[in-house]
Design a protein around this motif. Sequence first.
Motif, short mmCIF file in Angstrom:
data_model
loop_
_atom_site.label_atom_id
_atom_site.label_comp_id
_atom_site.label_asym_id
_atom_site.label_seq_id
_atom_site.Cartn_x
_atom_site.Cartn_y
_atom_site.Cartn_z
N MET A 1 0.79 -0.97 0.16
CA MET A 1 0.16 0.29 0.14
C MET A 1 0.94 1.46 -0.02
N SER A 2 0.48 2.75 -0.65
CA SER A 2 1.37 3.58 -0.96
C SER A 2 0.58 4.65 -0.66
N GLY A 3 0.76 5.15 -1.70
CA GLY A 3 -0.26 6.66 -1.44
C GLY A 3 1.43 7.03 -0.96
N ALA A 4 1.55 8.56 -1.66
CA ALA A 4 2.51 9.10 -1.70
C ALA A 4 2.17 10.43 -1.90
N ASP A 5 1.62 10.58 -0.32
CA ASP A 5 1.23 11.98 -0.17
C ASP A 5 2.00 12.48 0.52
N TRP A 6 3.35 12.96 0.77
CA TRP A 6 3.87 13.91 1.29
C TRP A 6 4.32 14.48 -0.11
N VAL A 7 4.23 13.97 -1.20
CA VAL A 7 5.04 14.79 -2.97
C VAL A 7 3.73 15.91 -2.90
N PRO A 8 3.65 16.48 -3.22
CA PRO A 8 3.21 17.45 -3.48
C PRO A 8 2.22 17.28 -4.97
N VAL A 9 1.06 17.82 -4.75
CA VAL A 9 0.25 17.06 -6.17
C VAL A 9 -0.07 18.10 -6.91
N ALA A 10 -0.99 17.83 -8.22
CA ALA A 10 -1.49 19.18 -8.83
C ALA A 10 -1.87 20.30 -7.67
N PRO A 11 -2.06 21.64 -8.49
CA PRO A 11 -2.59 22.42 -7.18
C PRO A 11 -3.70 22.47 -7.69
N PRO A 12 -5.61 22.94 -6.77
CA PRO A 12 -6.46 23.55 -7.30
C PRO A 12 -6.23 24.46 -7.36
N GLY A 13 -7.69 24.97 -7.96
CA GLY A 13 -7.71 26.12 -9.17
C GLY A 13 -7.46 26.94 -9.95
N VAL A 14 -6.03 26.42 -10.17
CA VAL A 14 -5.68 25.72 -11.88
C VAL A 14 -5.44 24.99 -12.55
N GLY A 15 -5.31 25.03 -13.96
CA GLY A 15 -5.94 24.28 -15.27
C GLY A 15 -7.25 22.99 -14.59
N HIS A 16 -7.20 22.01 -15.42
CA HIS A 16 -8.33 21.69 -15.72
C HIS A 16 -8.09 19.49 -15.60
N LEU A 17 -7.90 19.53 -14.47
CA LEU A 17 -7.91 18.15 -13.77
C LEU A 17 -8.78 17.62 -13.13
N ARG A 18 -9.38 18.69 -12.22
CA ARG A 18 -10.48 18.10 -11.78
C ARG A 18 -12.67 19.28 -12.26
N GLY A 19 -13.52 17.76 -11.48
CA GLY A 19 -14.50 18.33 -12.44
C GLY A 19 -15.36 19.12 -11.58
N ALA A 20 -15.97 19.84 -11.56
CA ALA A 20 -17.28 20.86 -11.20
C ALA A 20 -17.82 19.62 -10.02
N ARG A 21 -18.53 18.55 -10.47
CA ARG A 21 -19.28 17.07 -9.56
C ARG A 21 -18.30 16.08 -9.33
N ASN B 1 -9.82 13.28 -6.39
CA ASN B 1 -10.83 13.05 -7.64
C ASN B 1 -11.13 11.47 -7.00
N PRO B 2 -11.83 11.49 -5.81
CA PRO B 2 -12.33 10.14 -5.42
C PRO B 2 -13.32 8.55 -6.48
N THR B 3 -14.33 9.67 -7.25
CA THR B 3 -14.99 8.84 -8.18
C THR B 3 -14.42 8.09 -8.69
N LEU B 4 -13.45 8.99 -9.72
CA LEU B 4 -12.33 8.53 -11.32
C LEU B 4 -12.43 6.53 -10.77
N PRO B 5 -12.02 6.81 -9.90
CA PRO B 5 -11.33 4.95 -9.54
C PRO B 5 -12.67 4.34 -9.71
N PHE B 6 -13.62 4.13 -9.52
CA PHE B 6 -14.85 3.91 -9.37
C PHE B 6 -15.49 3.38 -10.49
N ALA B 7 -15.28 4.39 -11.98
CA ALA B 7 -15.81 4.33 -13.14
C ALA B 7 -15.79 4.08 -14.25
N SER B 8 -15.26 2.45 -13.61
CA SER B 8 -15.06 1.49 -14.95
C SER B 8 -15.59 0.44 -14.18
#
Lengths: 242, 477
Positions: free
Chosen positions: B1-21, B366-373
């Motif tokens: 199990m891994s998760g790399a919570d200590w590494v910075p991710v793409a920040p919110p508020g700029v760009g298009h990686l997150r949906g509104a809903r 983006n918690p719902t995307l891994p379930f979109a399959s």
Amino acid sequence: MRITLMVTCLVDGLFPDVGRATVRLLRRLGHDVEVPAEQTCCGQVQINTGYGPSALGVIRHHVAAFAGADVVVAPSASCVGSVRHQHAALARQAGDASLAAEAGALAARTYELSELLVDVIEITDVGAYYPRRVTWHPTCHSLRLLGVGDQPRRLLEAVEGLELVDLPDADHCCGFGGTFSLKNPAVSGAMLEDKLGRIAATGAERCASGDASCLMHIGGGLSRTGSTARPVHLAEILASTR
Amino acid sequence: MSGADWVPVAPPGVGHLRGARPFPQEAAAAVTDRTLRSNLTGATTRIRAKRDAAVSEVADWEQLREAGAAIKDDVLAHLDTYLLRLEEQVTARGGTVHWAADAAEANRIILELVGAAGAGEVVKVKSMTTQEIGLNEALAAAGVAAIETDLAELIVQLGDDWPSHFLVPAIHCNRTEIRDIFRRAMPGVDPELPDEPAALAEASRRYLRDKFLSAEVAISGANFAVAETGTLAVVESEGNGRMCLTLPRTLVTVMGIEKLLPRWADLEVFMQLLPRSSTAERMNPYTSFWTGATEGQELHLVLLDNGRTATLADPAGRAALRCIRCSACLNVCPVYERVGGHAYGSVYPGPIGAVLSPQLTGVAANPTLPFASTLCGACYEVCPVAIDIPTMLVHLRERAVAAGSEPAAERVAMRAMAWLMASRRRWAPSLAALRAGRLLGRRPPLPPPLSAWTSSRDLPRPPARTFMQWWDEEERR
């Protein structure tokens, strides 16, 4: 051959006729069928919904329940897929090397029904009689997780009286996907709608498959739309005689 | 199990990686759009058949896939070395390399470069990465017009819309819709423009030709960068990329840090894998390579992280960085085919988007995307770099659950079920209790989420006895 039946939770609880057909078929072919009393489920529902670590106890239980088996058969490609591709990996991830080894060894002697018949027992004509027009839905996990090829087709073609009709886009998913059907019901329903349309186009009286889960989904749709076609499991066809 | 919570991710508020809903809401709305579904089914069905034919011609396709995966894994394992080698080579050949930790920094760097060139307008080669960072909006906010020169990107831009596919950004539009967009938004267009494909292409050609000739700055992405030589590459179909790469005085290329290949010779593998997987062609019409700056021109390379290092830090998720954006997985995905790209809320849609977007942003965003399959596996089968997307989806579902994104009731139910299943004595009564369902009929009023099942399917009628009850009573000796 001494064959141990992994009946699977869905067949056990909702479709016992599929399990009974599997027993009848294997006995008719001259094999001894054993059914470990302790068996429950492979844990795939938890694993595929993101609760893999919680399923470790289920995996341990499954491995223990089938410890004495020479050859295990399940009337489900999906459950065999979980045994082959998930159990040992989850045990390794949890740092349980001995469980991983046992799960790996059990996986190596666990087969889906058509694999067992065609690849292990090496039989295609099981002496069945099933006078109906049938179309075959191969299921995603049989095709892509287990690599099952033409084994079911060879078995069905040898069934007396059976007319096999090709299902268009047969390898497309029916939309079930376990909890996907609950988390994304509209998309799942749209996929099912397309699958039902293709089944209807074949004019088949029965849609056959090797997975009770996909059949539950397709069957639920056939029933809802008032179709005259019915779902049927491969084991039920192969167990039928004159 | 891994998760790399200590590494910075793409920040919110700029760009298009997150949906509104969340995905389920977007997907439920999209699936009812009959025009969208027919556009998508038509397009994906055609390209699937063509891809199958193009791939089946190659006898060693499986070995090519393995080679592609191995080369990319080598890149990912030695990314630090290869990136520095690339920087060294680009610099030695007169280019300038810039390092951007995230979308905001990349946009800032590019704005400065455009400002220094004194340009009020830039031409763009089709690029997913610039869409990822929201570059066009950042340029617009600074008063710089960005002109998309790829036909489909132009359609999307003029329609004030978003790409819904890597390769065919306007796959969700039919030609009548495209004609309407052109009539409405293309400067100088014939108001009687017909919806013939040739007429639509000619209209865009006339519009773009002036832009190519006048632009001072061009901005591109890169399909590949060769560390050994400092060469950048763009693979395209229309020739617009070639125009952008050669005419303007300043060229700015933005690429994700994973786009590297170690050696020039590695292109032999990828130039076979990419065209056949994406456009289903043996070879694409235009492949442009540029190495360093040409005399009288400036070359800038912006290397973008934006969550890629965080993705790399997860051993069970990092293979998503092998992706070469061919879009084969989108074309075969039954979920994508029903809902289109916009429902994913990210410029990276479809199966690869469902594993890449949550890793770039952090799974909690983006918690719902891994379930979109449905985990049907069609994506893995066609992936030219053999990314095991279904296994990765299951892993990311675990990370979503660990992040607490799923309903508490589900957590309780799943763990309770697992506890029951770990013993036959506990499990048998639960299973036998299904018998109560015999009284309910096929469409009982069920509480959510179970009501979702009966929205379009009947329930099976539970049997009088479970299989094990039958076996114990009649068969067990």
